[in-house]
Design a protein around this motif. Structure first.
Motif, short mmCIF file in Angstrom:
data_model
loop_
_atom_site.label_atom_id
_atom_site.label_comp_id
_atom_site.label_asym_id
_atom_site.label_seq_id
_atom_site.Cartn_x
_atom_site.Cartn_y
_atom_site.Cartn_z
N THR A 1 0.82 -1.21 0.00
CA THR A 1 0.00 0.00 0.00
C THR A 1 0.86 1.26 0.00
O THR A 1 0.33 2.37 -0.16
N GLY B 1 -7.90 -5.79 3.22
CA GLY B 1 -8.17 -5.95 1.80
C GLY B 1 -8.84 -4.75 1.16
O GLY B 1 -8.47 -4.33 0.06
N GLU B 2 -9.80 -4.16 1.86
CA GLU B 2 -10.50 -3.01 1.30
C GLU B 2 -9.57 -1.81 1.14
O GLU B 2 -9.61 -1.11 0.12
N VAL B 3 -8.70 -1.59 2.14
CA VAL B 3 -7.74 -0.48 2.06
C VAL B 3 -6.78 -0.70 0.90
O VAL B 3 -6.48 0.21 0.12
N ASN C 1 -10.84 -10.15 -6.22
CA ASN C 1 -11.48 -9.07 -5.48
C ASN C 1 -12.36 -9.56 -4.33
O ASN C 1 -12.28 -9.07 -3.21
N GLU C 2 -13.23 -10.52 -4.63
CA GLU C 2 -14.17 -10.98 -3.63
C GLU C 2 -13.46 -11.60 -2.43
O GLU C 2 -13.76 -11.29 -1.27
N LEU D 1 -7.24 -2.48 -1.84
CA LEU D 1 -7.91 -2.34 -3.13
C LEU D 1 -8.10 -0.87 -3.50
O LEU D 1 -7.83 -0.46 -4.63
N ALA D 2 -8.56 -0.07 -2.53
CA ALA D 2 -8.76 1.35 -2.80
C ALA D 2 -7.43 2.04 -3.11
O ALA D 2 -7.34 2.86 -4.04
N LEU E 1 -11.42 -8.91 -0.35
CA LEU E 1 -12.19 -8.05 0.54
C LEU E 1 -12.56 -8.75 1.85
O LEU E 1 -12.93 -8.08 2.82
#
Length: 217
Positions: A23, A102-104, A93-94, A106-107, A97
């Motif tokens: 990240t 995972g969400e951080v 993706n699924e 991906l964004a 998350l």
């Protein structure tokens, strides 16, 4: 530099620590440079990125700890060169998350792709102005956007078919002296319609045109 194997990839879906490591924007850029330009030292990467050698050296060691890069053969006993360990970074993706962070990730990765596109556009325009690209690229290069109505299944199918066709064309042009490195960025980002707007078909208008940067660097 030997061509990387197209099948060489690292999957981050079930590796939260690696997700967190990737990240950091400088680490992503260092990894992208090694993948695109081949092995380099921390000092060479510092000169390219405008960072200090101490900073690039530290972040390269973090990337190495998580398997993204490895040491490359040195040209002399005094230097330490690094190389990318894989051609692509992939994930589901699924499943991603459902992982911690995972969400951080991906964004953040999507924002980094947008930044990468901006830097690539700057380089493209500079290379055109300097005459470093054949005139034919002025007509062939394009940056398009569409706004379509698709189901999740259709959006996923579009991504698969695009990736397959891109791989087919890259294999066809491998070794062709007219081929140049082309940065291709794709995106399919669903947005909810305005609750007061019943429109069923939209177009971006002026930018819509023949289709034209998936996986992270």
């Amino acid at each position: 530099m030997p061509e990387p194997q197209p099948s060489s990839r690292i999957d981050l879906t079930h590796d939260p620590a690696a997700l967190k490591a990737l990240t950091h924007p400088l680490r992503v850029r260092l990894l992208g440079l090694l993948r695109a330009d081949g092995p380099a030292t921390a000092s060479e990467l510092a000169a390219t990125t405008g960072e200090t050698s101490a900073s690039t050296s530290y972040h390269l060691r973090v990337l190495a700890r998580h398997g993204f890069v490895s040491e490359a053969p040195a040209r002399d006993a005094r230097e330490r060169r690094w190389q990318a360990a894989h051609t692509l970074t992939t994930w589901d993706n699924e499943a991603l998350l459902a992982q911690p962070g995972g969400e951080v990730f991906l964004a953040t990765s999507r924002r980094q792709q947008v930044d990468h596109l901006g830097r690539t556009l700057d380089r493209h325009e500079a290379h055109l102005a300097a005459g470093r690209l054949a005139p034919a690229w002025r007509a062939a290069a394009h940056l398009d956007d569409y706004e379509l109505r698709l189901t999740p299944a259709s959006a996923a199918e579009l991504a698969r078919e695009f990736a397959a066709r891109a791989a087919e064309l890259a294999a066809r042009d491998a070794g062709n002296p007219e081929a140049a490195r082309v940065v291709v960025v794709t995106a399919a980002l669903p947005v909810a319609g305005h609750p007061d707007s019943p429109r069923t078909e939209e177009s971006t208008g002026a930018d819509a045109g023949p289709a034209q940067d998936g996986e992270a660097p």
